[in-house]
Design a protein around this motif. Structure first.
Motif, mmCIF file in Angstrom:
data_model
loop_
_atom_site.group_PDB
_atom_site.id
_atom_site.type_symbol
_atom_site.label_atom_id
_atom_site.label_comp_id
_atom_site.label_asym_id
_atom_site.label_seq_id
_atom_site.Cartn_x
_atom_site.Cartn_y
_atom_site.Cartn_z
ATOM 1 N N TYR A 252 6.780 5.333 13.361
ATOM 2 C CA TYR A 252 6.235 5.108 12.023
ATOM 3 C C TYR A 252 7.339 4.563 11.129
ATOM 4 O O TYR A 252 8.460 5.089 11.151
ATOM 5 C CB TYR A 252 5.746 6.424 11.412
ATOM 6 C CG TYR A 252 4.729 7.130 12.278
ATOM 7 C CD1 TYR A 252 3.369 6.926 12.093
ATOM 8 C CD2 TYR A 252 5.146 7.992 13.294
ATOM 9 C CE1 TYR A 252 2.437 7.569 12.901
ATOM 10 C CE2 TYR A 252 4.221 8.636 14.103
ATOM 11 C CZ TYR A 252 2.872 8.416 13.900
ATOM 12 O OH TYR A 252 1.956 9.045 14.697
ATOM 13 N N ASP A 253 7.026 3.556 10.347
ATOM 14 C CA ASP A 253 7.987 3.070 9.371
ATOM 15 C C ASP A 253 7.803 3.893 8.099
ATOM 16 O O ASP A 253 7.046 3.533 7.207
ATOM 17 C CB ASP A 253 7.750 1.571 9.095
ATOM 18 C CG ASP A 253 8.700 1.056 8.025
ATOM 19 O OD1 ASP A 253 9.603 1.810 7.601
ATOM 20 O OD2 ASP A 253 8.550 -0.114 7.619
ATOM 21 N N ALA A 254 8.510 5.012 8.050
ATOM 22 C CA ALA A 254 8.334 5.921 6.918
ATOM 23 C C ALA A 254 9.103 5.460 5.686
ATOM 24 O O ALA A 254 9.085 6.114 4.647
ATOM 25 C CB ALA A 254 8.748 7.338 7.310
ATOM 26 N N GLY A 255 9.783 4.309 5.798
ATOM 27 C CA GLY A 255 10.423 3.722 4.619
ATOM 28 C C GLY A 255 9.408 2.898 3.834
ATOM 29 O O GLY A 255 9.695 2.388 2.761
ATOM 30 N N ASP A 256 8.207 2.794 4.398
ATOM 31 C CA ASP A 256 7.130 2.025 3.787
ATOM 32 C C ASP A 256 6.020 3.025 3.416
ATOM 33 O O ASP A 256 5.754 3.948 4.186
ATOM 34 C CB ASP A 256 6.639 1.028 4.857
ATOM 35 C CG ASP A 256 5.367 0.351 4.486
ATOM 36 O OD1 ASP A 256 5.422 -0.556 3.656
ATOM 37 O OD2 ASP A 256 4.303 0.729 5.024
ATOM 38 N N LYS A 257 5.395 2.860 2.257
ATOM 39 C CA LYS A 257 4.454 3.896 1.807
ATOM 40 C C LYS A 257 3.298 4.105 2.782
ATOM 41 O O LYS A 257 2.936 5.232 3.098
ATOM 42 C CB LYS A 257 3.915 3.555 0.421
ATOM 43 C CG LYS A 257 4.935 3.839 -0.662
ATOM 44 C CD LYS A 257 4.426 3.392 -2.016
ATOM 45 C CE LYS A 257 5.629 3.101 -2.891
ATOM 46 N NZ LYS A 257 5.306 2.283 -4.041
#
Ligand code: G1P
Length: 290
Positions: A252-257
């Motif tokens: 998951y790209d958790a740096g993206d909302k």
């Protein structure tokens, strides 16, 4: 050179602009997925890959990270006295882990953040985890990468295919594929889609060798005016092979909302206290969309 991967560098000095205002005074690495901060997922992943030493690169407004990994005696006392054994176990399970903190005084980029750890990692291979790339906690990605490092004795980088219109958000590689391992022939940081050699993106897990520090020492700024790790790896490629490993589990790209929300939903659906209530709520929501 020492051959065992015992150390991990966790860069955590970024400004977290994509999560403002939440990250105005608190570190993005402390944003929780369900009930655990991003950086703790990264630390636990490293522990399960056999890592023993933790080097966190911090910057301004990042002190909460140090407090988080410190013992909390008063809180522990309180939980003990009120019989909350499970919570007590949860908050003190990392008390014996040792962390070193290095402050990156100016946010000059990922390559520079890694370079800041040089005095702590002299002649040995080491892992790097970017905690906003969240990996399914049941998937032992870093442990698999350590195994590949042990066979190849060369740097190993995690890869995932991404949609072509997202290649400009990542480091992108070109390479020869053999099963899930790629022998990398080129790396480009955040290329435009028409300049990208593939749609194979670098994911925030690396096993690196200490010769990267010599390259980083004189690395010029690249994409976004920052000293890029990808550019340094491209330089290193002239001297030694570098491998890519196509990851198997969820990331998951958790740096993206949106990525952060997806991770939250997936992790909550696996949490026995939350799963039922959330499933019910989601059914109601989906019914509203019809
Ligand atoms: C960094 C790296 C990039 C990599 C990405 C993975 O970029 O520079 O090569 O693909 O992490 O998340 P950032 O997301 O910090 O801009």
């Amino acid at each position: 050179m020492e051959e065992i991967v015992k150390k991990v560098i966790l860069p955590a000095a970024g400004l977290g602009t994509r999560f403002l205002p939440a990250t105005k005074a608190s570190p993005k690495e402390m944003l929780p997925i369900v009930d655990k901060p991003l950086i703790q997922y990264a630390v636990e992943e490293a522990i399960s890959a056999g890592i023993e030493e933790f080097i966190i690169i911090t910057g301004k407004n990042k002190r909460a990270i140090e407090d988080h990994f410190d013992a909390a005696y008063r809180l522990e006392e309180k939980l003990k006295n009120s019989g909350k054994q499970q919570l007590l176990k949860e908050i003190n399970k990392l008390n014996d882990v040792h962390f070193a903190y290095i402050r990156q005084k100016t946010a000059l980029g990922l390559g520079h953040a890694i370079y800041c750890a040089r005095p702590f990692v002299s002649h040995e291979p080491f892992a790097v985890i970017l905690s906003d790339d969240v990996i399914d906690p049941d998937y032992p990605l870093l442990a698999e990468m350590v195994e590949i490092y042990e066979q190849k004795k060369s740097p190993v980088i995690a890869l995932q295919e991404v949609p072509w219109d997202e290649v400009n958000r990542y480091g992108i590689i070109a390479g020869e594929r053999e099963d899930r391992v790629f022998r990398i022939s080129d790396l480009v940081e955040k290329p435009k889609p028409d300049r990208a050699p593939s749609n194979l993106a670098i994911i925030g897990r690396y096993i690196l060798t200490p010769d990267i520090f010599q390259v980083l020492e004189s690395q010029e700024p690249g994409a976004g005016g920052e000293i890029q790790l990808t550019d340094a790896l491209r330089e290193l490629l002239k001297k030694r092979p570098i491998y890519g490993y196509l990851i198997k589990g969820a990331r998951y790209d958790a740096g993206d909302k949106l990525g952060f929300i997806k991770a939250t939903i997936d992790f909550a659906l696996r949490n026995s206290e939350l799963a039922e209530g959330l499933r019910q709520y989601m059914k109601e929501k989906v019914a509203d969309f019809r």
